[in-house]
Scaffold this motif. Structure first.
Motif, mmCIF file in Angstrom:
data_model
loop_
_atom_site.group_PDB
_atom_site.id
_atom_site.type_symbol
_atom_site.label_atom_id
_atom_site.label_comp_id
_atom_site.label_asym_id
_atom_site.label_seq_id
_atom_site.Cartn_x
_atom_site.Cartn_y
_atom_site.Cartn_z
ATOM 1 N N PHE A 67 69.742 112.752 -57.691
ATOM 2 C CA PHE A 67 68.457 112.638 -57.348
ATOM 3 C C PHE A 67 67.877 111.264 -58.168
ATOM 4 N N VAL A 68 68.306 111.386 -59.464
ATOM 5 C CA VAL A 68 67.662 110.194 -60.125
ATOM 6 C C VAL A 68 68.176 108.995 -59.702
ATOM 7 N N ASP A 69 69.484 108.907 -59.245
ATOM 8 C CA ASP A 69 70.102 107.608 -58.545
ATOM 9 C C ASP A 69 69.368 107.088 -57.360
ATOM 10 N N LEU A 70 69.092 108.280 -56.507
ATOM 11 C CA LEU A 70 68.247 107.961 -55.332
ATOM 12 C C LEU A 70 66.740 107.160 -55.695
ATOM 13 N N VAL A 71 66.216 107.767 -56.592
ATOM 14 C CA VAL A 71 65.023 107.374 -57.242
ATOM 15 C C VAL A 71 64.982 105.758 -57.577
ATOM 16 N N ARG A 72 66.036 105.881 -58.359
ATOM 17 C CA ARG A 72 66.389 104.503 -59.048
ATOM 18 C C ARG A 72 66.685 103.353 -57.816
ATOM 19 N N THR A 73 67.469 103.838 -56.854
ATOM 20 C CA THR A 73 67.680 102.953 -55.608
ATOM 21 C C THR A 73 66.538 102.604 -54.917
ATOM 22 N N VAL A 74 65.657 103.378 -54.688
ATOM 23 C CA VAL A 74 64.148 102.984 -53.958
ATOM 24 C C VAL A 74 63.529 101.956 -54.894
ATOM 25 N N GLN A 75 63.785 102.318 -56.325
ATOM 26 C CA GLN A 75 62.656 101.608 -57.102
ATOM 27 C C GLN A 75 63.344 100.012 -57.002
ATOM 28 N N VAL A 76 64.601 100.150 -57.368
ATOM 29 C CA VAL A 76 65.299 98.584 -57.266
ATOM 30 C C VAL A 76 65.048 97.858 -55.966
ATOM 31 N N HIS A 77 65.176 98.486 -55.090
ATOM 32 C CA HIS A 77 64.885 97.815 -53.572
ATOM 33 C C HIS A 77 63.519 97.722 -53.040
ATOM 34 N N ALA A 78 62.554 98.207 -53.846
ATOM 35 C CA ALA A 78 61.397 98.439 -53.263
ATOM 36 C C ALA A 78 60.582 96.979 -53.032
ATOM 37 N N VAL A 79 60.140 96.894 -51.602
ATOM 38 C CA VAL A 79 59.274 95.868 -51.157
ATOM 39 C C VAL A 79 58.097 95.845 -51.155
ATOM 40 N N ASP A 80 57.654 97.280 -51.682
ATOM 41 C CA ASP A 80 56.198 97.825 -51.494
ATOM 42 C C ASP A 80 55.976 98.356 -53.048
ATOM 43 N N GLN A 81 54.679 97.856 -53.415
ATOM 44 C CA GLN A 81 54.246 98.363 -54.495
ATOM 45 C C GLN A 81 54.165 99.746 -54.732
ATOM 46 N N GLU A 82 53.572 100.453 -53.940
ATOM 47 C CA GLU A 82 53.350 101.822 -53.815
ATOM 48 C C GLU A 82 54.827 102.732 -54.191
ATOM 49 N N ALA A 83 55.731 102.175 -53.513
ATOM 50 C CA ALA A 83 57.062 102.983 -53.525
ATOM 51 C C ALA A 83 57.751 102.764 -55.095
ATOM 52 N N TRP A 84 57.219 101.537 -55.604
ATOM 53 C CA TRP A 84 57.896 101.204 -56.778
ATOM 54 C C TRP A 84 56.920 101.787 -57.806
ATOM 55 N N MET A 85 55.753 101.873 -57.698
ATOM 56 C CA MET A 85 54.688 102.731 -58.730
ATOM 57 C C MET A 85 55.353 104.215 -58.551
ATOM 58 N N LEU A 86 55.539 104.925 -57.511
ATOM 59 C CA LEU A 86 55.760 106.090 -57.397
ATOM 60 C C LEU A 86 57.075 106.704 -58.096
ATOM 61 N N THR A 87 58.134 105.686 -57.778
ATOM 62 C CA THR A 87 59.500 105.859 -58.295
ATOM 63 C C THR A 87 59.328 105.573 -59.798
ATOM 64 N N ASP A 88 58.612 104.981 -60.421
ATOM 65 C CA ASP A 88 58.637 104.702 -61.626
ATOM 66 C C ASP A 88 57.763 105.859 -62.419
ATOM 67 N N LYS A 89 56.759 106.434 -61.753
ATOM 68 C CA LYS A 89 56.101 107.700 -62.282
ATOM 69 C C LYS A 89 57.185 108.994 -62.351
ATOM 70 N N ILE A 90 57.991 108.960 -61.057
ATOM 71 C CA ILE A 90 59.155 110.163 -61.350
ATOM 72 C C ILE A 90 60.135 109.681 -62.471
ATOM 73 N N LEU A 91 60.236 108.329 -62.870
ATOM 74 C CA LEU A 91 61.423 108.138 -63.939
ATOM 75 C C LEU A 91 60.614 108.606 -65.397
ATOM 76 N N LEU A 92 59.288 108.309 -65.317
ATOM 77 C CA LEU A 92 58.506 108.668 -66.366
ATOM 78 C C LEU A 92 58.158 110.172 -66.678
ATOM 79 N N MET A 93 58.430 110.917 -65.427
ATOM 80 C CA MET A 93 58.603 112.389 -65.604
ATOM 81 C C MET A 93 59.917 112.868 -66.245
ATOM 82 N N LYS A 94 60.685 112.166 -65.897
ATOM 83 C CA LYS A 94 62.148 112.423 -66.346
ATOM 84 C C LYS A 94 62.051 112.435 -67.751
ATOM 85 N N GLN A 95 61.554 111.416 -68.558
ATOM 86 C CA GLN A 95 61.673 111.139 -69.889
ATOM 87 C C GLN A 95 60.730 112.247 -70.582
ATOM 88 N N GLN A 96 59.712 112.884 -69.858
ATOM 89 C CA GLN A 96 58.778 113.699 -70.487
ATOM 90 C C GLN A 96 59.763 115.089 -71.002
#
Length: 170
Positions: free
Chosen positions: A141-170
């Motif tokens: 799941f985390v790899d899928l999130v990172r894949t979307v973030q790395v290939h994001a052409v959309d700011q919303e997609a990047w921000m949402l995936t970044d939020k998910i990765l920040l949730m992981k760190q909490q």
């Protein structure tokens, strides 16, 4: 079995359009029919969102269409409709616990190449993570999130995936 566009429109206008008809058209191996069925269902849902939510049996059809179709538009439409179920607390579990959910996520992530499909995929990942924190410990799941973030052409997609990765760190 060929289902014409006129049949779909006729079924809608005469109110003979049933959930089994939708399911059949969504799963046909003709992307034109699939697109039309999904677009029609989306149009009906936009006007009456409760109608879709009365039919959780469509979740399986949406997931299968996402997994089996090679058409990005079909995958995107099915993903958008799946998102309706993820946005309702009583339905989230039906989607997240479906045996095909992770396979559908993999398919969405690997086909999401434009800003619309990436944003929808990121929203689905975000809802999934928010409603099942155990996914944050799942490497796939985390790899899928990172894949979307790395290939994001959309700011919303990047921000949402970044939020998910920040949730992981909490």
């Amino acid at each position: 079995s060929f289902i014409s566009r006129s049949f779909i429109y006729m079924s809608i206008t005469t109110k003979n359009f049933t959930v089994p008809s939708f399911k059949k058209m969504i799963l046909i191996y003709d992307s034109g029919v699939q697109q039309l069925a999904l677009q029609t269902l989306e149009m009906v849902t936009i006007n009456e969102s409760h109608m879709l939510l009365l039919h959780p049996e469509l979740i399986d059809s949406f997931l299968k269409a996402i997994i089996t179709s090679s058409d990005l538009h079909v995958k995107t439409l099915a993903s958008k409709l799946l998102l309706y179920f993820l946005e309702v607390d009583e339905m989230v579990k039906d989607v997240l616990e479906h045996p095909s959910f992770m396979d559908a996520l993999v398919s969405m992530v690997h086909f999401a190449s434009d800003n619309v499909s990436q944003a929808i995929t990121a929203r689905i990942l975000s809802h999934a993570a928010a409603n099942n924190r155990d996914l944050l410990a799942d490497r796939e799941f985390v790899d899928l999130v990172r894949t979307v973030q790395v290939h994001a052409v959309d700011q919303e997609a990047w921000m949402l995936t970044d939020k998910i990765l920040l949730m992981k760190q909490q």
